[in-house]
Write a protein that holds these residues in place. Structure first.
Motif, mmCIF file in Angstrom:
data_model
loop_
_atom_site.group_PDB
_atom_site.id
_atom_site.type_symbol
_atom_site.label_atom_id
_atom_site.label_comp_id
_atom_site.label_asym_id
_atom_site.label_seq_id
_atom_site.Cartn_x
_atom_site.Cartn_y
_atom_site.Cartn_z
ATOM 1 N N SER A 32 0.808 -1.214 0.000
ATOM 2 C CA SER A 32 0.000 0.000 0.000
ATOM 3 C C SER A 32 0.843 1.267 0.000
ATOM 4 O O SER A 32 0.354 2.336 -0.368
ATOM 5 C CB SER A 32 -0.955 -0.001 1.200
ATOM 6 N N TYR A 33 2.110 1.174 0.407
ATOM 7 C CA TYR A 33 2.986 2.347 0.385
ATOM 8 C C TYR A 33 3.225 2.852 -1.038
ATOM 9 O O TYR A 33 3.685 3.976 -1.239
ATOM 10 C CB TYR A 33 4.320 2.025 1.071
ATOM 11 N N ALA B 288 0.786 3.207 -3.253
ATOM 12 C CA ALA B 288 -0.486 3.695 -3.795
ATOM 13 C C ALA B 288 -0.356 5.072 -4.440
ATOM 14 O O ALA B 288 -1.026 5.371 -5.440
ATOM 15 C CB ALA B 288 -1.548 3.732 -2.695
ATOM 16 N N ASP B 289 0.498 5.921 -3.888
ATOM 17 C CA ASP B 289 0.653 7.276 -4.421
ATOM 18 C C ASP B 289 1.865 7.414 -5.335
ATOM 19 O O ASP B 289 2.234 8.538 -5.718
ATOM 20 C CB ASP B 289 0.772 8.275 -3.265
ATOM 21 N N ALA B 290 2.489 6.293 -5.682
ATOM 22 C CA ALA B 290 3.703 6.350 -6.514
ATOM 23 C C ALA B 290 3.396 6.414 -8.005
ATOM 24 O O ALA B 290 4.302 6.571 -8.819
ATOM 25 C CB ALA B 290 4.585 5.141 -6.220
ATOM 26 N N GLY B 291 2.121 6.264 -8.363
ATOM 27 C CA GLY B 291 1.756 6.322 -9.776
ATOM 28 C C GLY B 291 2.338 5.178 -10.583
ATOM 29 O O GLY B 291 2.863 5.384 -11.684
ATOM 30 N N GLN C 32 -3.982 -2.481 -3.644
ATOM 31 C CA GLN C 32 -3.044 -1.690 -2.867
ATOM 32 C C GLN C 32 -2.280 -0.673 -3.727
ATOM 33 O O GLN C 32 -2.010 0.438 -3.271
ATOM 34 C CB GLN C 32 -2.051 -2.619 -2.162
ATOM 35 N N ARG D 97 -2.992 0.152 -7.259
ATOM 36 C CA ARG D 97 -3.806 0.836 -8.274
ATOM 37 C C ARG D 97 -2.987 1.177 -9.524
ATOM 38 O O ARG D 97 -2.917 2.343 -9.951
ATOM 39 C CB ARG D 97 -4.440 2.104 -7.710
ATOM 40 N N LYS E 255 -1.763 1.511 -13.472
ATOM 41 C CA LYS E 255 -2.477 1.877 -14.699
ATOM 42 C C LYS E 255 -2.719 0.655 -15.579
ATOM 43 O O LYS E 255 -3.707 0.604 -16.313
ATOM 44 C CB LYS E 255 -1.672 2.925 -15.468
ATOM 45 N N LYS F 171 -11.542 4.417 -11.714
ATOM 46 C CA LYS F 171 -10.198 4.170 -11.213
ATOM 47 C C LYS F 171 -10.116 2.873 -10.411
ATOM 48 O O LYS F 171 -9.027 2.462 -10.009
ATOM 49 C CB LYS F 171 -9.730 5.341 -10.350
#
Length: 441
Positions: free
Chosen positions: A84-85, A87-90, A128, A130, A132, A190
């Motif tokens: 989950s860490y 998740a914001d890494a694209g 966790q 997401r 593309k 998404k």
């Protein structure tokens, strides 16, 4: 005069699960994706990966590497890995081949009830991270009629990975829920994916091996990816058996025998005798690559591997030309149900083995022959085991890749891998689809 800005290459990123010896990971990197994480449980595969990755201590959260930094390698059970860490890494691509034993024709074939079925862990990773896009490779056994309902369920799970299965529910009950949600079409784009499953034969992509697999590709539905165009791009293969036959018959510009001028005449006649009398029509493709092509370095544009003569079948590294793992192995056998590879065909499927016998079918028929009264024509062709390096070439692994472990474990890594060239075709197509979709937004 207007200034023209130089286009900056996108920093595409990837996460690789069930990484094994790194076949798909190399393919994804060759397509321009920078690895953020590797995960693998097998000891010797981790040793192979650790050459280009940094192990993360147990229970420590892996770092997110910057461009130019080595990716982290988490060794151990994926069920204990929290991603989950990221998740914001694209993350652009989540790639992996979940263990295939539950679906392989050579495995136990318990299907979804087999504890080795790791598809649920892929779906957890999607929730966790997401990503593309997702690239998932597995055996063609998934497409068997007996598994069709469960395979369709897998695809629906991939379409709606955030619709988690209740611990006590059956897959049939969860499938019914997924069907209902799909029909409602109310899911956040998404949290929904558009999925395609594409059967492939690696030989059609320039891999010197008959290897039937299914590649599952999914794109997040908030991205305007043209799925029909994507599927068409990966199905337009460049190689064919037809073209190989024509090249052996001396038709077209690619002369197979001219490429291998030292083949004995009796071998050439044996090969020609089994070709069709009427030449197939030109399909405009390149010839399938053969095992002989792989050993000669035709596929990768490299050097020919030195021959392994009878005196070298001693399990000893004689440093032949500086190639690693090009080591002769004794006691190869041929018997019913255990037929050898032929040099002038793509190799048979490289297998990881069943019940701890990895690479048990990696026998090759040679050009040399000896007198044998029991043979129909009085001659018997000699045979030997393929070396690990020859097998790696059949999997289109670069010669510089050194696989860790004893021979059996090296062969296991190769048998479980994705041929690099096959994976690269799909990874490049995914990169192109993402570029186009993002430019349209």
């Amino acid at each position: 005069m207007s200034e023209q800005q130089e286009e900056v290459a996108k920093d595409r990123t990837a996460v690789e699960l069930f990484a094994g010896g790194g076949g798909l990971a190399m393919a994804v990197q060759n397509a321009g994706f920078r690895p953020l994480l590797f995960n693998e449980v097998a000891r010797w595969a981790c040793e192979t990966l650790a050459v280009k990755a940094d192990r993360v201590p147990p229970k420590q959260r892996p770092p997110i590497p910057e461009p130019g930094q080595r990716p982290p390698l988490v060794e151990g059970d994926i069920q204990k890995l929290d991603m989950s860490y990221l998740a914001d890494a694209g993350v652009d691509v989540l790639a992996g081949g979940p263990p295939c034993q539950p679906f392989s024709l050579g495995g136990i074939a318990k299907g979804d009830e087999d504890k080795r079925n790791m598809f649920p862990q892929m779906f957890k990773a999607i929730r966790q991270i997401r990503p593309k896009a997702v690239i998932c490779e597995n055996v063609r056994g998934l497409l068997r009629p007996s598994f069709a309902p469960y395979f369709e369920y897998i695809l629906r799970e991939l379409e709606l990975p955030f619709e988690e299965r209740e611990p006590e529910s059956t897959w049939q009950e969860h499938d019914a829920t997924l069907r209902e949600r799909i029909e409602q079409a109310k899911t956040d784009p998404k949290k929904r994916y558009v999925v395609r499953a594409i059967p492939v034969n690696a030989a059609d992509y320039g891999v010197p091996q008959i290897r039937h697999r299914v590649i599952i590709v999914a794109f997040r539905s908030d991205l305007p990816v043209d799925m029909d165009a994507f599927e068409d791009s990966v199905k337009r293969t460049e190689y064919s058996e037809t073209a190989l036959i024509r090249s052996m018959l001396g038709l077209g510009e690619d002369d197979y025998w001219g490429r291998h001028p030292n083949i004995p005449d009796h071998v050439r006649q044996r090969v020609l005798a089994r070709l069709p009398e009427t030449p197939p029509a030109d399909d405009g493709k390149k010839p399938w690559r053969t095992l002989r092509d792989a050993i000669a370095g035709v596929c990768a544009g490299g050097k020919a591997l030195p021959p392994i003569t009878d005196d070298l079948l001693d399990r000893t590294d004689h440093d032949l030309g500086g190639f690693t793992d090009h080591i002769g192995w004794p006691d190869a056998r041929i018997y019913d149900g255990h037929t050898p590879n032929e040099l002038d065909r793509p190799a048979k499927t490289v297998k990881a083995g069943v019940h701890g016998v990895p690479g048990g079918e990696s026998v090759m028929l040679l050009d040399e022959r000896v007198r044998d009264k029991s043979a129909p024509d009085g001659w018997r062709y000699k045979h030997r085991y393929m070396t690990v390096r020859e097998t790696a070439r059949v999997m289109t692994f670069p010669d510089e890749v050194k696989l860790a472990g004893p021979r059996g474990e090296q062969m296991r890594q190769l048998g479980n891998a994705v041929p690099v060239l096959l994976g690269e075709v799909f990874a490049k197509a995914v990169a192109a689809a993402l570029d186009k979709a993002e430019n349209c937004k």
